[in-house]
Design a protein around this motif. Structure first.
Motif, PDB file in Angstrom:
ATOM      1  N   ILE A  67       0.843  -1.203   0.000  1.00 24.76           N
ATOM      2  CA  ILE A  67       0.000   0.000   0.000  1.00 24.76           C
ATOM      3  C   ILE A  67       0.878   1.255   0.000  1.00 24.76           C
ATOM      4  CG2 ILE A  67      -1.623   1.367   1.395  1.00 24.76           C
ATOM      5  CD1 ILE A  67      -2.883  -1.383   2.224  1.00 24.76           C
ATOM      6  N   LYS A  68       1.974   1.223   0.752  1.00 20.57           N
ATOM      7  CA  LYS A  68       2.892   2.373   0.840  1.00 20.57           C
ATOM      8  C   LYS A  68       3.802   2.488  -0.387  1.00 20.57           C
ATOM      9  CE  LYS A  68       3.588   1.460   5.585  1.00 20.57           C
ATOM     10  NZ  LYS A  68       4.561   1.261   6.630  1.00 20.57           N
ATOM     11  N   ASN A  69       4.261   1.330  -0.891  1.00 21.02           N
ATOM     12  CA  ASN A  69       5.211   1.309  -2.008  1.00 21.02           C
ATOM     13  C   ASN A  69       4.962   0.051  -2.824  1.00 21.02           C
ATOM     14  OD1 ASN A  69       7.375   1.217  -3.771  1.00 21.02           O
ATOM     15  ND2 ASN A  69       8.947   1.229  -2.186  1.00 21.02           N
ATOM     16  N   LYS A  70       4.451   0.216  -4.030  1.00 20.18           N
ATOM     17  CA  LYS A  70       4.063  -0.940  -4.844  1.00 20.18           C
ATOM     18  C   LYS A  70       5.248  -1.660  -5.488  1.00 20.18           C
ATOM     19  CE  LYS A  70       2.912   2.092  -8.687  1.00 20.18           C
ATOM     20  NZ  LYS A  70       1.860   2.522  -9.590  1.00 20.18           N
ATOM     21  N   GLU A  71       6.465  -1.124  -5.366  1.00 15.02           N
ATOM     22  CA  GLU A  71       7.641  -1.793  -5.927  1.00 15.02           C
ATOM     23  C   GLU A  71       7.998  -3.016  -5.093  1.00 15.02           C
ATOM     24  OE1 GLU A  71      10.538   1.374  -6.102  1.00 15.02           O
ATOM     25  OE2 GLU A  71       9.976   1.788  -8.180  1.00 15.02           O
ATOM     26  N   VAL A  72       8.194  -4.144  -5.779  1.00 17.43           N
ATOM     27  CA  VAL A  72       8.443  -5.434  -5.130  1.00 17.43           C
ATOM     28  C   VAL A  72       9.516  -6.183  -5.907  1.00 17.43           C
ATOM     29  CG1 VAL A  72       7.384  -7.688  -4.616  1.00 17.43           C
ATOM     30  CG2 VAL A  72       6.093  -5.588  -4.203  1.00 17.43           C
ATOM     31  N   GLN A  73      10.287  -6.969  -5.200  1.00 21.03           N
ATOM     32  CA  GLN A  73      11.292  -7.846  -5.808  1.00 21.03           C
ATOM     33  C   GLN A  73      10.919  -9.284  -5.456  1.00 21.03           C
ATOM     34  OE1 GLN A  73      14.172  -6.183  -7.192  1.00 21.03           O
ATOM     35  NE2 GLN A  73      14.828  -8.086  -8.148  1.00 21.03           N
ATOM     36  N   LEU A  74      10.886 -10.155  -6.458  1.00 25.04           N
ATOM     37  CA  LEU A  74      10.678 -11.583  -6.228  1.00 25.04           C
ATOM     38  C   LEU A  74      11.994 -12.301  -6.500  1.00 25.04           C
ATOM     39  CD1 LEU A  74       7.279 -12.224  -8.084  1.00 25.04           C
ATOM     40  CD2 LEU A  74       7.643 -11.770  -5.647  1.00 25.04           C
ATOM     41  N   LEU A  75      12.392 -13.168  -5.582  1.00 23.03           N
ATOM     42  CA  LEU A  75      13.639 -13.929  -5.724  1.00 23.03           C
ATOM     43  C   LEU A  75      13.300 -15.417  -5.749  1.00 23.03           C
ATOM     44  CD1 LEU A  75      15.653 -11.911  -3.067  1.00 23.03           C
ATOM     45  CD2 LEU A  75      15.707 -11.610  -5.556  1.00 23.03           C
ATOM     46  N   TYR A  76      13.570 -16.054  -6.886  1.00 18.33           N
ATOM     47  CA  TYR A  76      13.310 -17.489  -7.063  1.00 18.33           C
ATOM     48  C   TYR A  76      14.641 -18.229  -7.049  1.00 18.33           C
ATOM     49  CZ  TYR A  76       8.619 -16.298  -8.805  1.00 18.33           C
ATOM     50  OH  TYR A  76       7.337 -15.830  -8.935  1.00 18.33           O
ATOM     51  N   SER A  77      14.660 -19.383  -6.410  1.00 21.00           N
ATOM     52  CA  SER A  77      15.899 -20.145  -6.304  1.00 21.00           C
ATOM     53  C   SER A  77      15.599 -21.631  -6.320  1.00 21.00           C
ATOM     54  CB  SER A  77      16.608 -19.769  -4.996  1.00 21.00           C
ATOM     55  OG  SER A  77      17.745 -20.558  -4.802  1.00 21.00           O
ATOM     56  N   GLU A  78      16.262 -22.351  -7.204  1.00 16.61           N
ATOM     57  CA  GLU A  78      16.167 -23.808  -7.248  1.00 16.61           C
ATOM     58  C   GLU A  78      17.595 -24.350  -7.351  1.00 16.61           C
ATOM     59  OE1 GLU A  78      15.054 -27.157  -6.594  1.00 16.61           O
ATOM     60  OE2 GLU A  78      13.311 -25.885  -6.915  1.00 16.61           O
ATOM     61  N   PRO A  79      18.314 -24.404  -6.200  1.00 17.44           N
ATOM     62  CA  PRO A  79      19.724 -24.791  -6.214  1.00 17.44           C
ATOM     63  C   PRO A  79      19.991 -26.168  -6.820  1.00 17.44           C
ATOM     64  CG  PRO A  79      19.130 -23.879  -4.086  1.00 17.44           C
ATOM     65  CD  PRO A  79      17.857 -24.049  -4.866  1.00 17.44           C
ATOM     66  N   SER A  80      19.072 -27.117  -6.643  1.00 14.09           N
ATOM     67  CA  SER A  80      19.333 -28.467  -7.155  1.00 14.09           C
ATOM     68  C   SER A  80      19.402 -28.494  -8.681  1.00 14.09           C
ATOM     69  CB  SER A  80      18.274 -29.448  -6.657  1.00 14.09           C
ATOM     70  OG  SER A  80      17.005 -29.084  -7.139  1.00 14.09           O
ATOM     71  N   SER A  81      18.665 -27.619  -9.344  1.00 14.65           N
ATOM     72  CA  SER A  81      18.725 -27.570 -10.808  1.00 14.65           C
ATOM     73  C   SER A  81      19.501 -26.354 -11.308  1.00 14.65           C
ATOM     74  CB  SER A  81      17.312 -27.564 -11.399  1.00 14.65           C
ATOM     75  OG  SER A  81      16.613 -26.410 -10.985  1.00 14.65           O
ATOM     76  N   LYS A  82      20.067 -25.585 -10.374  1.00 19.49           N
ATOM     77  CA  LYS A  82      20.881 -24.413 -10.715  1.00 19.49           C
ATOM     78  C   LYS A  82      20.098 -23.394 -11.549  1.00 19.49           C
ATOM     79  CE  LYS A  82      24.755 -25.774  -8.837  1.00 19.49           C
ATOM     80  NZ  LYS A  82      24.972 -25.369  -7.491  1.00 19.49           N
ATOM     81  N   LYS A  83      18.864 -23.105 -11.120  1.00 14.84           N
ATOM     82  CA  LYS A  83      18.023 -22.103 -11.783  1.00 14.84           C
ATOM     83  C   LYS A  83      17.706 -21.019 -10.763  1.00 14.84           C
ATOM     84  CE  LYS A  83      15.978 -25.497 -14.818  1.00 14.84           C
ATOM     85  NZ  LYS A  83      15.860 -25.193 -16.191  1.00 14.84           N
ATOM     86  N   PHE A  84      17.918 -19.780 -11.171  1.00 15.15           N
ATOM     87  CA  PHE A  84      17.711 -18.647 -10.282  1.00 15.15           C
ATOM     88  C   PHE A  84      17.096 -17.506 -11.082  1.00 15.15           C
ATOM     89  CE2 PHE A  84      21.434 -21.078  -9.062  1.00 15.15           C
ATOM     90  CZ  PHE A  84      21.153 -21.386  -7.746  1.00 15.15           C
ATOM     91  N   LEU A  85      16.243 -16.731 -10.427  1.00 10.20           N
ATOM     92  CA  LEU A  85      15.565 -15.634 -11.093  1.00 10.20           C
ATOM     93  C   LEU A  85      15.298 -14.532 -10.074  1.00 10.20           C
ATOM     94  CD1 LEU A  85      13.986 -14.591 -13.650  1.00 10.20           C
ATOM     95  CD2 LEU A  85      11.977 -15.741 -12.672  1.00 10.20           C
ATOM     96  N   SER A  86      15.622 -13.311 -10.438  1.00 12.13           N
ATOM     97  CA  SER A  86      15.321 -12.135  -9.641  1.00 12.13           C
ATOM     98  C   SER A  86      14.436 -11.241 -10.498  1.00 12.13           C
ATOM     99  CB  SER A  86      16.617 -11.412  -9.265  1.00 12.13           C
ATOM    100  OG  SER A  86      16.325 -10.193  -8.615  1.00 12.13           O
ATOM    101  N   VAL A  87      13.209 -10.945 -10.019  1.00  9.57           N
ATOM    102  CA  VAL A  87      12.246 -10.175 -10.812  1.00  9.57           C
ATOM    103  C   VAL A  87      11.834  -8.928 -10.045  1.00  9.57           C
ATOM    104  CG1 VAL A  87      10.113 -10.274 -12.146  1.00  9.57           C
ATOM    105  CG2 VAL A  87      11.316 -12.402 -11.613  1.00  9.57           C
ATOM    106  N   PHE A  88      11.980  -7.784 -10.679  1.00 10.70           N
ATOM    107  CA  PHE A  88      11.545  -6.516 -10.113  1.00 10.70           C
ATOM    108  C   PHE A  88      10.251  -6.100 -10.812  1.00 10.70           C
ATOM    109  CE2 PHE A  88      11.268  -1.901 -10.491  1.00 10.70           C
ATOM    110  CZ  PHE A  88      11.257  -1.541  -9.152  1.00 10.70           C
ATOM    111  N   GLY A  89       9.316  -5.579 -10.042  1.00  8.69           N
ATOM    112  CA  GLY A  89       8.069  -5.117 -10.644  1.00  8.69           C
ATOM    113  C   GLY A  89       7.209  -4.404  -9.640  1.00  8.69           C
TER     114      GLY A  89
END
Length: 166
Positions: A67-89
């Protein structure tokens, strides 16, 4: 690791591919404050526009932060398959009953008192920019390629990384 920057529809497709594989992210709200406020969130769906949807308690700290600040960061991590994603929105709180019913499942009963719980809200997250790391192979194959590279001095292709701009 090769760099593969992607834009618009190609970027949305890559985000969808990775988030459907990983599903649970750390949602960081109140960006710019310290310490960071992060909570685990499991997505409910990714719609045809590339928006990522979650269910959330209306009285939660992360809803108050959005409500105060709509900016958000999502951090996805799957170490066993070595897949990572950082999403800003940007995230928005949605209380439309048809959407809440669509996203709700029996597992949601662990946090809410049914689809009509007055504390039930949906979060619509719209990605703006992301960065990903994807080995495209399993851990053993990646380790083998890195070992070959170390022995031969050649850079082995162990996957791709890149910026995703929407």
């Amino acid at each position: 690791m090769s760099t593969q920057n992607k834009y618009n529809e190609e970027a949305k497709k890559k985000i969808k591919e990775l988030t459907e594989e990983i599903e649970t992210s750390m949602m960081v709200t109140a960006l710019g404050e310290s310490p960071l406020q992060a909570i685990p969130m499991t997505q409910k769906k990714i719609d045809m526009h590339g928006d990522i949807w979650f269910l959330s308690p209306g009285d939660s700290d992360h809803n108050k932060n959005i409500i105060k600040n709509k900016e958000v960061q999502l951090l996805y991590s799957e170490p066993s398959s070595k897949k990572f994603l950082s999403v800003f929105g940007e995230a928005e709180i949605v209380v439309e009953q048809s959407i809440l019913e669509e996203l709700y499942s029996s597992i949601s009963d662990n946090w809410f008192d049914g689809k009509d719980d007055p504390n039930l809200t949906a979060l619509k997250f719209t990605p703006k920019e992301a960065y990903y790391w994807d080995t495209k192979t399993n851990k053993l194959v990646s380790l083998f390629k890195m070992t070959i590279g170390a022995v031969t001095g050649n850079k082995e292709d162990v996957g791709e990384k890149g910026k995703l701009t929407i």
